[in-house]
Enzyme design. Structure first.
Site, short mmCIF file in Angstrom:
data_model
loop_
_atom_site.label_atom_id
_atom_site.label_comp_id
_atom_site.label_asym_id
_atom_site.label_seq_id
_atom_site.Cartn_x
_atom_site.Cartn_y
_atom_site.Cartn_z
CE LYS A 188 26.03 -29.46 18.05
NZ LYS A 188 26.55 -29.01 18.67
CE LYS A 222 29.09 -27.22 7.99
NZ LYS A 222 29.68 -25.94 7.93
CD GLU A 256 35.17 -25.34 15.91
OE1 GLU A 256 34.39 -24.41 15.36
OE2 GLU A 256 34.85 -26.02 16.26
CG ASP A 275 30.19 -28.19 19.91
OD1 ASP A 275 28.76 -28.46 20.19
OD2 ASP A 275 31.28 -28.03 19.74
CG HIS A 280 28.52 -31.12 13.53
ND1 HIS A 280 27.20 -31.55 13.28
CD2 HIS A 280 28.73 -29.76 14.69
CE1 HIS A 280 26.83 -29.96 13.52
NE2 HIS A 280 28.04 -29.28 14.76
CE LYS A 380 34.29 -25.69 19.84
NZ LYS A 380 33.32 -24.92 18.73
C1 BG6 Z 1 28.46 -26.31 16.06
C2 BG6 Z 1 28.92 -26.66 17.55
O1 BG6 Z 1 27.29 -27.35 16.06
O2 BG6 Z 1 29.68 -26.62 14.89
C3 BG6 Z 1 30.37 -25.54 17.02
O3 BG6 Z 1 28.45 -26.36 18.44
C4 BG6 Z 1 31.40 -25.54 16.23
O4 BG6 Z 1 31.27 -25.47 18.47
C5 BG6 Z 1 30.84 -25.33 15.03
O5 BG6 Z 1 32.28 -24.55 16.21
C6 BG6 Z 1 31.55 -26.09 13.49
O6 BG6 Z 1 30.25 -25.53 12.71
P1 BG6 Z 1 31.73 -25.09 10.99
O7 BG6 Z 1 29.94 -25.27 10.17
O8 BG6 Z 1 32.27 -24.06 11.67
O9 BG6 Z 1 32.52 -26.31 10.91
#
Ligand code: BG6
Length: 539
Positions: A188, A222, A256, A275, A280, A380
């Protein structure tokens, strides 16, 4: 999908009690042993990049230790830095000290790293591809890899198409005449809006057929995300209540605690919505909300996921104003440390209007889900890293309790804890012991670790293995990517037309702007932040 074994059932322990099976006790002795993938070469464009050292190479090591890599396997890292094979191997050996997810045994690592090669070259230079062609021919001889290649594009998205076209022009995409298969894994972001994603799909399909294209979304690597399907469809008790009749609403939190880190230039043109949501979070929603597929075959599963995405309702800009909330963090405190605001981060515009937080209310307008809101939030610099799906069931009628001290019944709640504490919890009401009628909400917890131990993983093992074996179930199909963009496009347009008025609007270390709370309060709800699931070992 391979390896979706149901195994023997494990008996779930309750609350603080110990589980009735020992760790790792849940797999059936009759499960067939996992088979190694077939012969092939993995070519990583972006060989010296972060993803390679942090995730891909440790994942290959984990596959090797699990007996899932073929003896007839090799890797080529392609990068601009001039390096010999030896120097590249040396660098990866050092990186493994930091990024391996299990103890590195030197004999096993040596056996893998000996098969890793380096090719220096610029993606824009045709010579790179000619030399790659030669090298792959040699590796076919040396490692008996039979002309089976997959290319992992861990590169800037602006190079996706030209790299694919140049591979094709050099004959490296053609299957058949030399007998081998050719596949491409594309990272991505796949496009930055609907139009660009459509164009990229169209252009790539000039060169490749859909079955050769593996659009990766690392959330599908995951375990806990894959388990959504198993949980729903391997258990007879949940599916009958998995609908609007019993479910009041669903909340998805992907929080996050980190800020934008070193990715300012990417993030400042991307923002939280692009993003995290079309990829996701919509993956989580589609797995949570899909109809049972007829099989774990790639198209059966993805057809059902795509239907969910197409059923997400579209809204006018006026309606979106009250359904979509954006935020940007200002300075604040996370984990006891003062941290700067987004606009003060490295390589971020000092007046940036890019959002670092999103909350949305979506509806899936089909027979199963009409009228059930799906609230989601991601951001974030929130207080902690946590991903969970909380399903709140309709409240039981109160009538029986009207002449008792119980004024209100708490709804049942099922929470799928995706990360970092992996597990499932179910909340229900129970009588508090005593001579009067009082109710308490109690939680029944299942922690993965208690039953299955902890499996060393970077989250890429399964995805790499599936690509090697030609199983695209956990990869996004063209129509799914486009459907994801269709959901967020009207919000992107609105936010573009109406700039944010008061950024920054949440302090780092808080759960986002007040409007995100208002979004739920208007419907009589509050954001759920479930307790972490504690494994027996961590209690
Ligand atoms: C990525 C994003 O696809 O996924 C990031 O670009 C983000 O900004 C990350 O931090 C989060 O992934 P995970 O696996 O840590 O939840």
């Amino acid at each position: 999908m391979h390896a979706m074994s149901t195994g023997e059932s494990a008996v779930m322990g309750m609350g603080a009690g110990m589980p009735d099976v020992s760790p790792n006790g849940a797999g059936s002795a009759e499960d067939p042993p996992p088979q190694p993938a077939g012969a092939c070469v993995m070519v990583i464009f972006g060989g010296t990049g972060d993803l390679t050292k942090r995730k891909l190479v440790p994942a290959l090591y984990n596959l090797a230790t699990g007996g899932l890599l073929s003896e007839e396997f090799a890797v080529v890292g392609v990068g601009r830095t001039p390096l010999t094979d030896e120097a590249f191997r040396e660098q990866l050996t050092q990186d493994m000290q930091r990024f391996a997810t299990q103890k590195v045994e030197s004999a096993r690592w040596d056996a893998l790293v000996r098969r890793i090669y380096y090719l220096q070259g610029d993606l824009q230079d045709n010579g790179t591809y000619t030399r790659l062609h030669e090298l792959l021919g040699q590796l076919d001889q040396r490692h008996n890899t039979r002309g089976n290649y997959f290319y992992y594009l861990a590169i800037n998205p602006e190079h996706f198409l030209t790299t694919i076209e140049r591979l094709d022009a050099t004959g490296l995409m053609r299957e058949g005449d030399s007998g081998g298969w050719r596949r491409v894994i594309i990272e991505k972001p796949f496009g930055h809006d609907l139009e660009s994603a459509r164009k990229l799909n169209r252009d790539i399909r000039q060169v490749l057929s859909e079955r050769q294209i593996y659009r990766i979304d690392h959330y599908l690597g995951k375990e806990t995300v894959q388990n959504i399907l198993v949980f729903r469809f391997a258990n007879g008790i949940f599916e009958p209540i998995w609908n609007r009749r019993y479910i009041d609403h669903v909340q998805i939190t992907v929080a996050e605690s980190v800020g934008v880190e070193t990715r300012g230039p990417y993030y400042d043109v991307t923002g939280a919505l692009r993003d995290m949501v079309p990829n996701h979070i919509l993956q989580l929603i589609s797995l949570m909300a899909m109809e049972p597929p007829n099989s774990f075959g790639a198209d059966d599963v993805r057809d059902e996921q795509a239907k969910v995405l197409h059923a997400i309702s579209q809204h006018s800009p006026e309606e979106l104003l009250s359904r979509a909330v954006r935020g940007q963090y200002g300075e604040g405190t996370v984990d006891g440390k003062r941290v700067p605001g987004y606009r003060q981060e490295a390589r971020v515009a000092p007046e940036s209007r890019v959002e670092t937080f999103v909350a949305l209310k979506l509806n899936v307008e089909n027979w199963r889900w009409a009228g059930v809101p799906f609230y989601l939030r991601t951001g974030k610099r929130l207080p902690q890293r946590v991903t969970e799906i909380a399903i709140e069931f309709r409240r039981a009628p109160h009538i029986l309790f009207r002449d008792t001290p119980v004024h209100r019944l708490a709804p049942n709640r099922l929470v799928l804890h995706i990360q970092p504490d992996e597990g499932i919890s179910l909340r229900f009401g129970a009588k508090v012991p005593g001579s009067t009628l009082r109710l308490g909400a109690v939680d029944m917890d299942f922690a993965y670790e208690d039953y299955f131990g902890s499996t060393p993983s970077t989250g890429y093992e399964r995805l790499l293995y599936d690509c090697m074996t030609g199983d695209a179930t956990l990869f996004q199909r063209a129509d799914m990517v486009e459907a994801g963009w269709s959901v967020v496009e009207p919000i992107l347009d609105l936010w573009h037309a109406v700039p944010p008025r008061s950024f920054p609007n949440y302090a780092a270390g808080t759960w986002g702007p007040k409007e995100a709370d208002d979004l739920l309060e208007r419907d009589g709800h509050r954001w759920i932040k479930d307790r972490p699931i504690k494994s027996a070992a961590s209690r």
